[in-house]
Design a protein around this motif. Structure first.
Motif, PDB file in Angstrom:
ATOM      1  N   ILE A 141       0.860  -1.185   0.000  1.00 23.43           N
ATOM      2  CA  ILE A 141       0.000   0.000   0.000  1.00 23.43           C
ATOM      3  C   ILE A 141       0.900   1.239   0.000  1.00 23.43           C
ATOM      4  CG2 ILE A 141      -1.860   1.204   1.178  1.00 23.43           C
ATOM      5  CD1 ILE A 141      -2.503  -1.431   2.576  1.00 23.43           C
ATOM      6  N   GLU A 142       0.920   1.914  -1.128  1.00 21.16           N
ATOM      7  CA  GLU A 142       1.857   3.035  -1.223  1.00 21.16           C
ATOM      8  C   GLU A 142       1.329   4.287  -0.559  1.00 21.16           C
ATOM      9  OE1 GLU A 142       2.754   3.488  -5.281  1.00 21.16           O
ATOM     10  OE2 GLU A 142       4.209   1.851  -5.304  1.00 21.16           O
ATOM     11  N   ARG A 143       0.060   4.266  -0.199  1.00 19.93           N
ATOM     12  CA  ARG A 143      -0.514   5.478   0.399  1.00 19.93           C
ATOM     13  C   ARG A 143       0.243   5.899   1.640  1.00 19.93           C
ATOM     14  NH1 ARG A 143      -5.582   3.216  -0.433  1.00 19.93           N
ATOM     15  NH2 ARG A 143      -6.504   3.969  -2.361  1.00 19.93           N
ATOM     16  N   PHE A 144       0.765   4.898   2.355  1.00 16.65           N
ATOM     17  CA  PHE A 144       1.511   5.229   3.573  1.00 16.65           C
ATOM     18  C   PHE A 144       2.654   6.189   3.273  1.00 16.65           C
ATOM     19  CE2 PHE A 144      -0.469   1.408   5.320  1.00 16.65           C
ATOM     20  CZ  PHE A 144      -0.813   1.873   6.574  1.00 16.65           C
ATOM     21  N   ASP A 145       3.337   5.909   2.152  1.00 17.49           N
ATOM     22  CA  ASP A 145       4.455   6.773   1.800  1.00 17.49           C
ATOM     23  C   ASP A 145       3.983   8.075   1.180  1.00 17.49           C
ATOM     24  OD1 ASP A 145       6.325   5.003   2.723  1.00 17.49           O
ATOM     25  OD2 ASP A 145       6.268   3.845   0.867  1.00 17.49           O
ATOM     26  N   LEU A 146       2.918   7.927   0.353  1.00 16.54           N
ATOM     27  CA  LEU A 146       2.445   9.100  -0.383  1.00 16.54           C
ATOM     28  C   LEU A 146       1.924  10.176   0.565  1.00 16.54           C
ATOM     29  CD1 LEU A 146       0.653   7.705  -3.524  1.00 16.54           C
ATOM     30  CD2 LEU A 146       2.649   9.181  -3.424  1.00 16.54           C
ATOM     31  N   TYR A 147       1.158   9.725   1.572  1.00 18.62           N
ATOM     32  CA  TYR A 147       0.522  10.702   2.443  1.00 18.62           C
ATOM     33  C   TYR A 147       1.260  10.870   3.761  1.00 18.62           C
ATOM     34  CZ  TYR A 147      -3.165  10.186  -0.956  1.00 18.62           C
ATOM     35  OH  TYR A 147      -3.857  10.164  -2.130  1.00 18.62           O
ATOM     36  N   ALA A 148       2.504  10.395   3.782  1.00 21.98           N
ATOM     37  CA  ALA A 148       3.256  10.515   5.034  1.00 21.98           C
ATOM     38  C   ALA A 148       3.453  11.985   5.376  1.00 21.98           C
ATOM     39  CB  ALA A 148       4.601   9.818   4.893  1.00 21.98           C
ATOM     40  N   LEU A 149       3.331  12.274   6.668  1.00 27.08           N
ATOM     41  CA  LEU A 149       3.520  13.657   7.103  1.00 27.08           C
ATOM     42  C   LEU A 149       4.948  14.118   6.880  1.00 27.08           C
ATOM     43  CD1 LEU A 149       1.397  13.292  10.243  1.00 27.08           C
ATOM     44  CD2 LEU A 149       1.074  15.080   8.551  1.00 27.08           C
ATOM     45  N   GLU A 150       5.838  13.125   6.821  1.00 28.85           N
ATOM     46  CA  GLU A 150       7.234  13.458   6.581  1.00 28.85           C
ATOM     47  C   GLU A 150       7.393  14.180   5.242  1.00 28.85           C
ATOM     48  OE1 GLU A 150       9.509   9.939   7.220  1.00 28.85           O
ATOM     49  OE2 GLU A 150      11.203  10.881   6.180  1.00 28.85           O
ATOM     50  N   ARG A 151       6.630  13.704   4.264  1.00 23.15           N
ATOM     51  CA  ARG A 151       6.700  14.357   2.951  1.00 23.15           C
ATOM     52  C   ARG A 151       6.172  15.780   3.039  1.00 23.15           C
ATOM     53  NH1 ARG A 151       6.711  10.535  -1.687  1.00 23.15           N
ATOM     54  NH2 ARG A 151       5.586  12.110  -2.860  1.00 23.15           N
ATOM     55  N   LEU A 152       5.121  15.931   3.841  1.00 22.25           N
ATOM     56  CA  LEU A 152       4.564  17.265   4.036  1.00 22.25           C
ATOM     57  C   LEU A 152       5.635  18.183   4.617  1.00 22.25           C
ATOM     58  CD1 LEU A 152       1.658  18.390   3.693  1.00 22.25           C
ATOM     59  CD2 LEU A 152       1.456  18.200   6.165  1.00 22.25           C
ATOM     60  N   TRP A 153       6.365  17.619   5.584  1.00 22.75           N
ATOM     61  CA  TRP A 153       7.420  18.391   6.227  1.00 22.75           C
ATOM     62  C   TRP A 153       8.480  18.771   5.203  1.00 22.75           C
ATOM     63  CZ3 TRP A 153      12.665  17.401   7.087  1.00 22.75           C
ATOM     64  CH2 TRP A 153      13.285  18.214   8.034  1.00 22.75           C
ATOM     65  N   ASP A 154       8.855  17.784   4.365  1.00 24.09           N
ATOM     66  CA  ASP A 154       9.850  18.058   3.325  1.00 24.09           C
ATOM     67  C   ASP A 154       9.366  19.158   2.397  1.00 24.09           C
ATOM     68  OD1 ASP A 154      11.975  16.514   3.928  1.00 24.09           O
ATOM     69  OD2 ASP A 154      11.228  14.735   2.891  1.00 24.09           O
ATOM     70  N   HIS A 155       8.093  19.026   1.972  1.00 25.53           N
ATOM     71  CA  HIS A 155       7.546  20.033   1.054  1.00 25.53           C
ATOM     72  C   HIS A 155       7.516  21.396   1.718  1.00 25.53           C
ATOM     73  CE1 HIS A 155       6.733  17.372  -2.153  1.00 25.53           C
ATOM     74  NE2 HIS A 155       5.846  16.651  -1.495  1.00 25.53           N
ATOM     75  N   ALA A 156       7.148  21.416   2.999  1.00 26.99           N
ATOM     76  CA  ALA A 156       7.084  22.696   3.710  1.00 26.99           C
ATOM     77  C   ALA A 156       8.458  23.341   3.746  1.00 26.99           C
ATOM     78  CB  ALA A 156       6.560  22.478   5.122  1.00 26.99           C
ATOM     79  N   LEU A 157       9.476  22.521   4.015  1.00 28.68           N
ATOM     80  CA  LEU A 157      10.831  23.083   4.086  1.00 28.68           C
ATOM     81  C   LEU A 157      11.288  23.599   2.733  1.00 28.68           C
ATOM     82  CD1 LEU A 157      13.226  21.077   6.362  1.00 28.68           C
ATOM     83  CD2 LEU A 157      12.056  23.226   6.738  1.00 28.68           C
ATOM     84  N   GLN A 158      10.994  22.776   1.690  1.00 32.71           N
ATOM     85  CA  GLN A 158      11.375  23.215   0.348  1.00 32.71           C
ATOM     86  C   GLN A 158      10.644  24.499  -0.017  1.00 32.71           C
ATOM     87  OE1 GLN A 158      10.622  19.884  -2.154  1.00 32.71           O
ATOM     88  NE2 GLN A 158      12.379  18.730  -1.369  1.00 32.71           N
ATOM     89  N   GLY A 159       9.357  24.520   0.348  1.00 35.84           N
ATOM     90  CA  GLY A 159       8.555  25.708   0.059  1.00 35.84           C
ATOM     91  C   GLY A 159       9.122  26.926   0.764  1.00 35.84           C
ATOM     92  N   LEU A 160       9.545  26.711   1.993  1.00 36.76           N
ATOM     93  CA  LEU A 160      10.124  27.821   2.764  1.00 36.76           C
ATOM     94  C   LEU A 160      11.386  28.334   2.070  1.00 36.76           C
ATOM     95  CD1 LEU A 160       9.176  28.969   5.477  1.00 36.76           C
ATOM     96  CD2 LEU A 160      11.022  27.705   6.538  1.00 36.76           C
ATOM     97  N   ALA A 161      12.231  27.374   1.644  1.00 35.35           N
ATOM     98  CA  ALA A 161      13.485  27.770   1.006  1.00 35.35           C
ATOM     99  C   ALA A 161      13.217  28.495  -0.312  1.00 35.35           C
ATOM    100  CB  ALA A 161      14.355  26.535   0.770  1.00 35.35           C
ATOM    101  N   SER A 162      12.307  27.910  -1.124  1.00 33.39           N
ATOM    102  CA  SER A 162      12.079  28.560  -2.417  1.00 33.39           C
ATOM    103  C   SER A 162      11.314  29.863  -2.225  1.00 33.39           C
ATOM    104  CB  SER A 162      11.348  27.614  -3.372  1.00 33.39           C
ATOM    105  OG  SER A 162      10.139  27.203  -2.787  1.00 33.39           O
ATOM    106  N   GLY A 163      10.449  29.902  -1.202  1.00 29.98           N
ATOM    107  CA  GLY A 163       9.739  31.148  -0.912  1.00 29.98           C
ATOM    108  C   GLY A 163      10.699  32.247  -0.509  1.00 29.98           C
TER     109      GLY A 163
END
Lengths: 908, 126
Positions: free
Chosen positions: A527-549
């Protein structure tokens, strides 16, 4: 208690140095420190046993409400025993585990572990909330340093950063909660806050305080949705994982919740939120634990599930819940630390940590296998281990509490999953799959085997002989948390109870999970949803967003386009002027028109025409001429309005600007290409017009109001009487405000040095100006004219004190004579005519200015007080003359530096 | 006269700002010079336009009679000289920019702001 904390801190600073000297085996000696602290705490057991609370305090910063107050009660005592006891074992284990590290690294590890131990003790002993917060943050920082211990690994650094960001965010929330509590109650005492819990919850800040406290606890104890940092934190060396991320630090959140239970229970939504989050955490963690491929990850997720159980128990009401919480806290610390030690030994021995590739290790690591089996049995809740007792308490608490059965169902399922995980992590690596591992890199050593065995045995011993620990730790701890004494009956056999039946159900399901682990595991992994919707990814995206922002914001603000910077400055300036004008709330006044004279009007309009022409000029030479026209018109305007000094200066300056900038224009392209689009030009015109309009309104309004001329009147009256000068402007410059003039003269000198350093002669240059065709009349008359100008400049300087003139104008006129020579005969000639280096002239001038002030000092007056000598029949002489000569020389030297430098650079 | 001078002074400042917003460095430099001129005129109005008498004490007199404001003139006198130095320093910079970068376009002068690619700077990372 102060003594214990001080000893712990001093030991943390000093003991690890041993590891640098001794190397292997230093751990045994260093472990004496936590062992000694443990002994010190055990010696306090009689106090705690009676239900007494020991307090100590020192005033630290009373004005802030910050007193260094400590308190030892049953709950703190239980934590202190765990922290010091497990701490000693962790250090012994590290000695065997960190075999491939250098001495310096081992020393660093011990330092961090001991500092952490100190911070942990401080946190659970603190009575003042600010002190607790300080130690709480220290544990977060030390956790960061330990997770990132292997700082060369990017994964470690990422995990460390994640752990720090999540827990430090929680720390900020705790800070907010503590400050709000302090603002509401006027004290930072934890006991006060808890005893006034209903008042606190009913205050306007009640809801925010509870929310902040809950978030702080959830981040620290890795509750959903902040749980993701904990599995990543397993990048830490295993002993640190065992210590921080399972046995002690992550329980601080539970500690906080348990301490503040009366507070969050006083708001209606407090308990439901805690129970809901705990159940969610348990479910997510249990599924992830079954999904985990990695020995340490499985343990990490099961730790999150266990923390969820603890948080659930804090959330439930009733004395049984508290008993269960305290019992499970102890049981979990013992068996989970032991399991981490076993996982570490497996990793150390084989270098692998994948559960599917490990097998048959009991042959190589027999004692570790025994310890792991013991700890797992406790984790699975099999009698007679302590885990069994704590699970009985858990079910009892749930059956007794006033809550629905949903949490109970979750707890049963999650406990079954825990049984499954416990079975898998013991059976698969050690007992099943013989032959999967055929050799190990490191065998068992005393250091690696003793700590898990001790913990596993402790789990067995406590359940069989629970009297001492129940008396000194568990019962006082329950009393401290629950608020009154509760009978704690620890025994393995209670008879056939509903709890026993539930345990039976749990173990049965758990056994099925062990049997079908592979199928469940692979199904879950698919079940890939575990990886897809992992909060860790959200955290990664947030950090990337912060950096690019921030990159985008930087590019937006720091774009490197001078025009846009200037636009921003001008618009801001115009807005400020407009706003402050509007804020006054008065209409601008209109001055009397007065008599109109034709000549000055024409002159002013010519100046305006020059400025407009400069903006529209196609060629830069035309723009220069137009700018000069405005300057000369202004000079005439000064002349006709009673300012001959200004007129003289302006004339000279405009002439010099034309001469000097011509040198620049000789070098750069003269075409004036369009650098702005039509739209930009319209924008710029609008901005320029607005600023001009605002200035116009401001100046007109200012001119319409009464003129405060007190300073002018003073100078007018005192100029001759006190300073013996007729020309008031000059007297102001050289006498009344001589210090200002000294500053301005210095500015000009600095500008000369700057120009000189920028235009330093590089290599031989040939004199283009000398080759240029010069008009015969200029060449013929130049020399005479130059002499005349020089003579005029001296006259202007001399008479400046009484009639229009002075050092500034004189210096400019003198420079003009050298400019004339340079134009007529070339720069070389002009340089020879000056004799000295221009900067030397500047230096001499500055020296004159500075020395002229010393005479005043000599007769006891302030610096730059001028003295006069009036011999009969001769003109009066004063130190102002030296001052003015200095100004003259500085201006002359500076302009010559500009002139020679520019002309040379332009002719290269 | 005051209103006229204020109008002219403000208009000169407006023209100067328009020139400064250009990206040709020489135009900016001339604009700066013009700005100093306009500002000096506006400053002069602060001392009020009343008389054509210079602030010079007459022979035999001990105090200044009705004359233009000397304080403003002292201020402007130094402002003229400082503005002149500023203009020339700017000219020196323009000349150096032309010599080293071969441009007088502010957009192309970026060697002080270019910091290289982000990756190139963080060589140590990963």
């Amino acid at each position: 208690m102060f003594a214990i904390l001080a000893a712990s801190l001093a030991g943390a600073c000093l003991m690890p140095l041993l590891a640098r000297v001794i190397g292997r085996g230093a751990g045994l000696i260093i472990a004496m420190l936590p062992a000694g602290l443990l002994a010190a705490f055990v010696s306090m057991a009689p106090i705690v046993e009676r239900g007494w609370v020991m307090g100590q305090g020192r005033a630290w910063a009373p004005a802030l409400g910050l007193d260094f107050t400590l308190r030892l009660d049953g709950f703190s005592f239980l934590f202190c025993l765990l922290v010091t006891g497990i701490g000693a074992l962790v250090i012994i284990y590290s000695d065997g585990y960190l075999t491939n590290k250098t001495r310096a690294e081992r020393s660093r590890f011990y330092t961090l572990i001991l500092f952490f131990l100190t911070a942990m003790l401080g946190c659970v002993l603190a009575e003042n909330l600010l002190v607790m917060l300080m130690f709480w943050e220290a544990t977060s920082v030390l956790s960061f340093l330990l997770v990132g211990f292997d700082s060369r690994s990017p994964r470690s650094r990422r995990a460390a950063l994640m752990a720090l960001q999540v827990t430090a965010f929680g720390g900020l929330m705790l800070l907010a909660a503590v400050l709000m509590i302090g603002a509401t109650l006027g004290t930072y005492s934890m006991a006060q806050a808890v005893s006034q819990a209903p008042a606190l919850a009913a205050s306007p800040m009640g809801a925010p305080i509870v929310a902040c406290l809950l978030i702080a606890a959830f981040t620290k104890s890795a509750q959903f949705p902040f749980h993701f940092w904990l599995p990543n934190a397993m990048q830490a060396p295993t002993p640190a994982s065992a210590y921080l991320h399972s046995a002690t630090m992550v329980k601080l959140g539970v500690y906080l919740l348990a301490r503040f239970e009366p507070v969050f229970a006083s708001v209606s939504w407090g308990r439901p939120v805690v129970i809901f989050v705990a159940c969610l955490t348990m479910l997510v963690a249990a599924l992830q634990a079954l999904r985990a491929e990695n020995f340490k990850s499985a343990l990490a997720y099961s730790t999150i599930a266990s923390l969820g159980i603890l948080v659930l128990l804090v959330g439930l009401d009733g004395p049984a819940a508290t008993v269960a919480m305290v019992g499970f806290l102890l049981a979990h610390a013992l068996y989970k630390a032991a399991l981490f030690f076993c996982a570490g030994s497996v990793l150390h021995a084989t270098g692998h940590h994948n559960l599917r590739t490990l097998g048959g290790l009991a042959r190589f690591l027999p004692l570790t296998a025994v310890a792991c089996a013991g700890a797992s049995l406790s984790m699975a809740g099999i009698p007679p281990f302590i885990g069994f007792i704590s699970k009985e308490f858990l079910f009892e608490a749930q059956l007794q509490s006033s809550w629905e059965l949903a949490p109970l169902a979750v707890a049963v399922l999650v406990n079954a999953a825990m049984v499954g995980v416990a079975g898998v992590i013991t059976l698969r690596p050690f007992f099943l799959g013989k032959g999967k591992v055929t050799e190990v890199e490191h065998g068992e050593t005393f250091w690696l085997v003793a700590p898990p065995l001790v913990l596993a045995l402790a789990g067995l011993a406590i359940s069989l002989e629970p009297d001492w620990i129940t008396r000194v730790a568990l019962r006082p701890a329950v009393a401290a948390v629950y608020g009154k004494a509760v009978e704690v009956d620890i025994s393995v056999w209670h008879g056939v109870t509903p709890m026993l039946l539930l345990s039976g159900v749990v173990v049965t399901i758990g056994a099925l999970i062990v049997r079908f682990w592979r199928q469940i595991h692979e199904r879950l992994r698919a079940i890939e949803r575990f990886d897809l919707y992992a909060l860790e990814r959200l955290w990664d995206h947030a950090l990337q967003g912060l950096a690019s922002g921030s990159r985008a914001a930087t590019l937006w603000i720091q774009h490197g386009d001078l025009r846009r910077y200037l636009v921003m400055v001008l618009v801001a300036m115009a807005a400020l002027i407009a706003w402050s004008t509007a804020a006054v709330g008065q209409k601008p006044q209109w001055p009397a028109i007065g008599e109109l004279r034709a000549a000055p009007i024409i002159c002013a309009l010519v100046g305006l025409g020059g400025a407009v022409a400069a903006t529209r000029a196609k060629s830069l030479v035309a723009a220069l001429v137009a700018t000069g026209l405005t300057g000369f018109a202004l000079a005439i305007t000064f002349m006709t309005n009673g300012a001959p000094d200004l007129a003289l200066t302006q004339f000279t300056v405009e002439t010099l600007i034309v001469v000097l900038l011509t040198a620049v224009l000789l070098a750069v392209p003269l075409a004036n290409p369009v650098t702005r689009t039509r739209r930009m030009q319209i924008t710029d015109a609008a901005i320029a017009s607005s600023v001009a309009l605002l200035l116009f309104i401001a100046v007109v309004d200012m001119a319409a109001r009464p003129h405060d001329a007190a300073a002018s009147a003073f100078f007018g009256e005192m100029s001759y009487v006190a300073a013996k000068g007729h020309n008031v402007v000059n007297v102001i410059l050289v006498d009344f405000r001589a210090f200002d003039t000294l500053g301005e003269t210095t500015v000009i000198a600095v500008a000369a040095i700057l120009a000189r350093s920028l235009l330093m002669r590089r290599g031989r240059t040939h004199d283009v100006v000398a080759d240029l065709p010069v008009h015969f009349s200029l060449r013929a008359a130049g020399r005479t004219l130059a002499w005349l100008l020089l003579a005029a400049s001296v006259v202007i300087l001399w008479r400046g004190h009484d009639r229009p003139g002075g050092g500034f104008v004189g210096g400019l006129v003198a420079a003009l004579s050298f400019a004339l020579i340079a134009l007529a005969y070339g720069v070389d000639r002009a340089e020879r005519a000056l004799r000295l280096q221009p900067l030397a002239v500047v230096g001499v001038g500055l020296l004159c200015v500075l020395l002229s002030g010393l005479a005043g000092l000599a007769v006891g007056e302030p610096y730059l007080t001028h003295l006069w000598w009036e011999p009969a029949g001769l003109p009066k002489l004063g130190t102002t003359l030296i001052f003015d000569v200095g100004v003259y020389l500085v201006v002359l030297g500076s302009v010559c530096a500009f002139l020679f430098g520019l002309q040379r650079e332009a002719s290269r | 006269m005051t209103v006229l001078y204020a109008l002219v002074g403000a208009a000169i400042v407006g023209c100067a700002i328009f020139m400064i917003l250009s990206r040709n460095l020489v135009r900016m430099l001339l604009g700066l010079s013009l700005l100093a001129t306009g500002a000096n005129l506006l400053l002069f109005i602060a001392g009020r336009i009343r008389t054509d008498q210079a602030p010079i004490i007459k022979e035999g007199a001990k105090v200044l009679e009705d004359a233009a404001d000397p304080v403003v003139q002292a201020l402007i006198l130094t402002a003229i000289v400082i503005g002149f130095a500023l203009t020339i320093i700017m000219g020196v910079l323009v000349l150096r920019a032309w010599r080293t970068q071969a441009t007088v376009d502010a957009r192309k002068l970026e060697s002080a702001e270019a910091m290289g690619a982000a990756r190139a700077r963080d060589g140590a990372d990963e």
